[in-house]
Write a protein that holds these residues in place. Structure first.
Motif, PDB file in Angstrom:
ATOM      1  N   THR A   1       0.831  -1.210   0.000  1.00 24.28           N
ATOM      2  CA  THR A   1       0.000   0.000   0.000  1.00 24.28           C
ATOM      3  C   THR A   1       0.862   1.255   0.000  1.00 24.28           C
ATOM      4  OG1 THR A   1      -0.220  -0.097   2.408  1.00 24.28           O
ATOM      5  CG2 THR A   1      -1.980  -1.095   1.107  1.00 24.28           C
ATOM      6  N   ALA A   2       1.978   1.225   0.719  1.00 19.94           N
ATOM      7  CA  ALA A   2       2.864   2.395   0.729  1.00 19.94           C
ATOM      8  C   ALA A   2       3.461   2.631  -0.653  1.00 19.94           C
ATOM      9  CB  ALA A   2       3.967   2.210   1.763  1.00 19.94           C
ATOM     10  N   SER A   3       3.903   1.548  -1.288  1.00 21.76           N
ATOM     11  CA  SER A   3       4.509   1.665  -2.617  1.00 21.76           C
ATOM     12  C   SER A   3       3.501   2.181  -3.643  1.00 21.76           C
ATOM     13  CB  SER A   3       5.049   0.304  -3.047  1.00 21.76           C
ATOM     14  OG  SER A   3       5.543   0.347  -4.352  1.00 21.76           O
ATOM     15  N   MET A   4       2.299   1.632  -3.611  1.00 20.61           N
ATOM     16  CA  MET A   4       1.284   2.062  -4.569  1.00 20.61           C
ATOM     17  C   MET A   4       0.803   3.473  -4.253  1.00 20.61           C
ATOM     18  SD  MET A   4      -0.845  -1.459  -4.984  1.00 20.61           S
ATOM     19  CE  MET A   4      -1.250  -1.687  -6.690  1.00 20.61           C
ATOM     20  N   GLY A   5       0.759   3.805  -2.977  1.00 20.35           N
ATOM     21  CA  GLY A   5       0.348   5.152  -2.583  1.00 20.35           C
ATOM     22  C   GLY A   5       1.324   6.220  -3.043  1.00 20.35           C
ATOM     23  N   LYS A   6       2.626   5.892  -3.045  1.00 20.05           N
ATOM     24  CA  LYS A   6       3.652   6.853  -3.471  1.00 20.05           C
ATOM     25  C   LYS A   6       3.468   7.285  -4.924  1.00 20.05           C
ATOM     26  CE  LYS A   6       7.492   5.531  -0.496  1.00 20.05           C
ATOM     27  NZ  LYS A   6       8.838   4.918  -0.479  1.00 20.05           N
ATOM     28  N   VAL A   7       2.941   6.385  -5.727  1.00 18.56           N
ATOM     29  CA  VAL A   7       2.779   6.706  -7.143  1.00 18.56           C
ATOM     30  C   VAL A   7       1.346   7.101  -7.481  1.00 18.56           C
ATOM     31  CG1 VAL A   7       4.759   5.364  -7.908  1.00 18.56           C
ATOM     32  CG2 VAL A   7       2.524   4.274  -7.769  1.00 18.56           C
ATOM     33  N   GLY A   8       0.513   7.271  -6.466  1.00 19.28           N
ATOM     34  CA  GLY A   8      -0.816   7.812  -6.678  1.00 19.28           C
ATOM     35  C   GLY A   8      -1.916   6.827  -7.018  1.00 19.28           C
ATOM     36  N   VAL A   9      -1.715   5.543  -6.732  1.00 15.89           N
ATOM     37  CA  VAL A   9      -2.778   4.568  -6.988  1.00 15.89           C
ATOM     38  C   VAL A   9      -3.794   4.678  -5.849  1.00 15.89           C
ATOM     39  CG1 VAL A   9      -3.340   2.124  -7.237  1.00 15.89           C
ATOM     40  CG2 VAL A   9      -1.200   3.004  -8.169  1.00 15.89           C
ATOM     41  N   PRO A  10      -5.046   4.983  -6.163  1.00 12.05           N
ATOM     42  CA  PRO A  10      -6.063   5.105  -5.115  1.00 12.05           C
ATOM     43  C   PRO A  10      -6.336   3.763  -4.443  1.00 12.05           C
ATOM     44  CG  PRO A  10      -6.904   5.899  -7.235  1.00 12.05           C
ATOM     45  CD  PRO A  10      -5.578   5.278  -7.486  1.00 12.05           C
ATOM     46  N   GLY A  11      -6.616   3.796  -3.156  1.00  5.08           N
ATOM     47  CA  GLY A  11      -6.915   2.580  -2.414  1.00  5.08           C
ATOM     48  C   GLY A  11      -8.117   1.824  -2.946  1.00  5.08           C
TER      49      GLY A  11
ATOM     50  N   TYR B   1      -1.592  -6.164 -18.642  1.00  8.82           N
ATOM     51  CA  TYR B   1      -1.628  -5.580 -17.300  1.00  8.82           C
ATOM     52  C   TYR B   1      -0.360  -4.758 -17.044  1.00  8.82           C
ATOM     53  CZ  TYR B   1      -1.570  -5.370 -12.181  1.00  8.82           C
ATOM     54  OH  TYR B   1      -1.496  -4.949 -10.888  1.00  8.82           O
ATOM     55  N   PHE B   2       0.792  -5.343 -17.371  1.00  8.02           N
ATOM     56  CA  PHE B   2       2.047  -4.642 -17.118  1.00  8.02           C
ATOM     57  C   PHE B   2       2.292  -3.512 -18.114  1.00  8.02           C
ATOM     58  CE2 PHE B   2       2.858  -8.510 -14.661  1.00  8.02           C
ATOM     59  CZ  PHE B   2       3.211  -7.919 -13.467  1.00  8.02           C
ATOM     60  N   ILE B   3       1.840  -3.673 -19.348  1.00 11.91           N
ATOM     61  CA  ILE B   3       1.949  -2.576 -20.312  1.00 11.91           C
ATOM     62  C   ILE B   3       1.103  -1.401 -19.849  1.00 11.91           C
ATOM     63  CG2 ILE B   3       1.302  -1.838 -22.643  1.00 11.91           C
ATOM     64  CD1 ILE B   3       2.242  -4.585 -23.637  1.00 11.91           C
ATOM     65  N   ALA B   4      -0.094  -1.681 -19.360  1.00 11.51           N
ATOM     66  CA  ALA B   4      -0.974  -0.613 -18.870  1.00 11.51           C
ATOM     67  C   ALA B   4      -0.333   0.138 -17.705  1.00 11.51           C
ATOM     68  CB  ALA B   4      -2.325  -1.190 -18.450  1.00 11.51           C
ATOM     69  N   GLY B   5       0.420  -0.554 -16.865  1.00  8.32           N
ATOM     70  CA  GLY B   5       1.102   0.089 -15.742  1.00  8.32           C
ATOM     71  C   GLY B   5       2.213   1.028 -16.196  1.00  8.32           C
ATOM     72  N   ARG B   6       2.730   0.813 -17.375  1.00  9.51           N
ATOM     73  CA  ARG B   6       3.807   1.662 -17.879  1.00  9.51           C
ATOM     74  C   ARG B   6       3.306   2.722 -18.856  1.00  9.51           C
ATOM     75  NH1 ARG B   6       8.832   0.633 -16.789  1.00  9.51           N
ATOM     76  NH2 ARG B   6       9.516   1.686 -18.656  1.00  9.51           N
TER      77      ARG B   6
ATOM     78  N   PRO C   1       1.894   6.033 -20.450  1.00  9.51           N
ATOM     79  CA  PRO C   1       2.023   7.420 -20.000  1.00  9.51           C
ATOM     80  C   PRO C   1       0.780   7.955 -19.299  1.00  9.51           C
ATOM     81  CG  PRO C   1       2.887   7.201 -22.219  1.00  9.51           C
ATOM     82  CD  PRO C   1       2.259   5.884 -21.855  1.00  9.51           C
ATOM     83  N   GLY C   2      -0.385   7.430 -19.602  1.00 13.96           N
ATOM     84  CA  GLY C   2      -1.596   7.862 -18.915  1.00 13.96           C
ATOM     85  C   GLY C   2      -1.595   7.489 -17.446  1.00 13.96           C
ATOM     86  N   GLY C   3      -0.750   6.528 -17.080  1.00 12.83           N
ATOM     87  CA  GLY C   3      -0.657   6.102 -15.688  1.00 12.83           C
ATOM     88  C   GLY C   3       0.401   6.842 -14.898  1.00 12.83           C
ATOM     89  N   ARG C   4       1.014   7.851 -15.489  1.00 12.04           N
ATOM     90  CA  ARG C   4       2.083   8.584 -14.798  1.00 12.04           C
ATOM     91  C   ARG C   4       1.533   9.418 -13.655  1.00 12.04           C
ATOM     92  NH1 ARG C   4       7.072   9.296 -18.004  1.00 12.04           N
ATOM     93  NH2 ARG C   4       6.740   8.162 -19.919  1.00 12.04           N
ATOM     94  N   ARG C   5       2.292   9.471 -12.593  1.00 11.77           N
ATOM     95  CA  ARG C   5       1.956  10.307 -11.442  1.00 11.77           C
ATOM     96  C   ARG C   5       3.229  11.059 -11.047  1.00 11.77           C
ATOM     97  NH1 ARG C   5      -2.377   9.092 -12.891  1.00 11.77           N
ATOM     98  NH2 ARG C   5      -3.958   7.995 -11.760  1.00 11.77           N
ATOM     99  N   ARG C   6       3.154  12.360 -11.001  1.00 17.12           N
ATOM    100  CA  ARG C   6       4.292  13.198 -10.610  1.00 17.12           C
ATOM    101  C   ARG C   6       5.552  12.864 -11.418  1.00 17.12           C
ATOM    102  NH1 ARG C   6       1.839  11.810  -5.861  1.00 17.12           N
ATOM    103  NH2 ARG C   6       3.414  10.264  -5.355  1.00 17.12           N
ATOM    104  N   GLY C   7       5.386  12.591 -12.700  1.00 20.02           N
ATOM    105  CA  GLY C   7       6.526  12.383 -13.574  1.00 20.02           C
ATOM    106  C   GLY C   7       7.150  11.001 -13.492  1.00 20.02           C
ATOM    107  N   ARG C   8       6.560  10.105 -12.711  1.00 20.31           N
ATOM    108  CA  ARG C   8       7.099   8.754 -12.611  1.00 20.31           C
ATOM    109  C   ARG C   8       6.042   7.756 -13.042  1.00 20.31           C
ATOM    110  NH1 ARG C   8       9.119   8.668  -6.635  1.00 20.31           N
ATOM    111  NH2 ARG C   8       8.908   6.457  -6.984  1.00 20.31           N
ATOM    112  N   LEU C   9       6.488   6.615 -13.512  1.00 14.33           N
ATOM    113  CA  LEU C   9       5.547   5.576 -13.908  1.00 14.33           C
ATOM    114  C   LEU C   9       5.049   4.840 -12.679  1.00 14.33           C
ATOM    115  CD1 LEU C   9       7.422   4.217 -17.010  1.00 14.33           C
ATOM    116  CD2 LEU C   9       5.425   5.672 -16.962  1.00 14.33           C
ATOM    117  N   LEU C  10       4.041   3.988 -12.870  1.00 16.17           N
ATOM    118  CA  LEU C  10       3.481   3.236 -11.759  1.00 16.17           C
ATOM    119  C   LEU C  10       4.442   2.143 -11.313  1.00 16.17           C
ATOM    120  CD1 LEU C  10      -0.249   2.901 -12.813  1.00 16.17           C
ATOM    121  CD2 LEU C  10       0.744   4.423 -11.130  1.00 16.17           C
ATOM    122  N   SER C  11       5.519   2.551 -10.665  1.00 13.39           N
ATOM    123  CA  SER C  11       6.460   1.628 -10.050  1.00 13.39           C
ATOM    124  C   SER C  11       6.972   2.294  -8.791  1.00 13.39           C
ATOM    125  CB  SER C  11       7.623   1.309 -10.991  1.00 13.39           C
ATOM    126  OG  SER C  11       8.445   2.423 -11.136  1.00 13.39           O
ATOM    127  N   ALA C  12       7.638   1.523  -7.963  1.00 16.43           N
ATOM    128  CA  ALA C  12       8.024   2.032  -6.651  1.00 16.43           C
ATOM    129  C   ALA C  12       9.212   2.995  -6.692  1.00 16.43           C
ATOM    130  CB  ALA C  12       8.354   0.870  -5.724  1.00 16.43           C
TER     131      ALA C  12
END
Length: 106
Positions: free
Chosen positions: A28-38, A75-80, A82-93
């Motif tokens: 949850t901390a890792s996903m929260g850092k990149v802006g994934v809603p709970g 699933y993993f392509i969707a995580g990378r 550009p629409g999934g970017r948060r604060r200039g970073r991709l959806l990764s920790a």
């Protein structure tokens, strides 16, 4: 043979699904850092669990295994995406190759 990597990936996806369903603090901390809603956690965990189950069923039913493998890749392509970017970073920790930039870049 393709059985061993398939089983290892299914195990990893299954473990990740359980940790996401139970809202493990590290996840949850890792996903929260990149802006994934709970509110997304149950959906993401369900996709991971379905992929893991599909890969295991695919050992006996190749068509289901192929569909599951395609779903996992998407699933993993969707995580990378550009629409999934948060604060200039991709959806990764973190930064680095998984973060979409050169090693060490934050």
């Amino acid at each position: 043979m393709a059985v061993r990597p398939c089983v290892l990936l299914a195990f990893a996806l299954g473990a990740s699904a359980v940790l996401t369903f139970t809202r493990n603090e590290a996840i949850t901390a890792s996903m929260g850092k990149v802006g994934v809603p709970g509110t997304w956690f149950p959906w993401l965990a369900s996709l991971k669990a379905a992929g893991a189950l599909g890969l295991l069923i695919g050992l006996g039913v190749p068509l289901i295994g192929s569909a599951a493998a395609i779903g996992v890749v998407l699933y993993f392509i969707a995580g990378r995406h550009p629409g999934g970017r948060r604060r200039g970073r991709l959806l990764s920790a973190g930064g680095g190759p998984a973060g979409g930039g050169p090693v060490g870049r934050k």
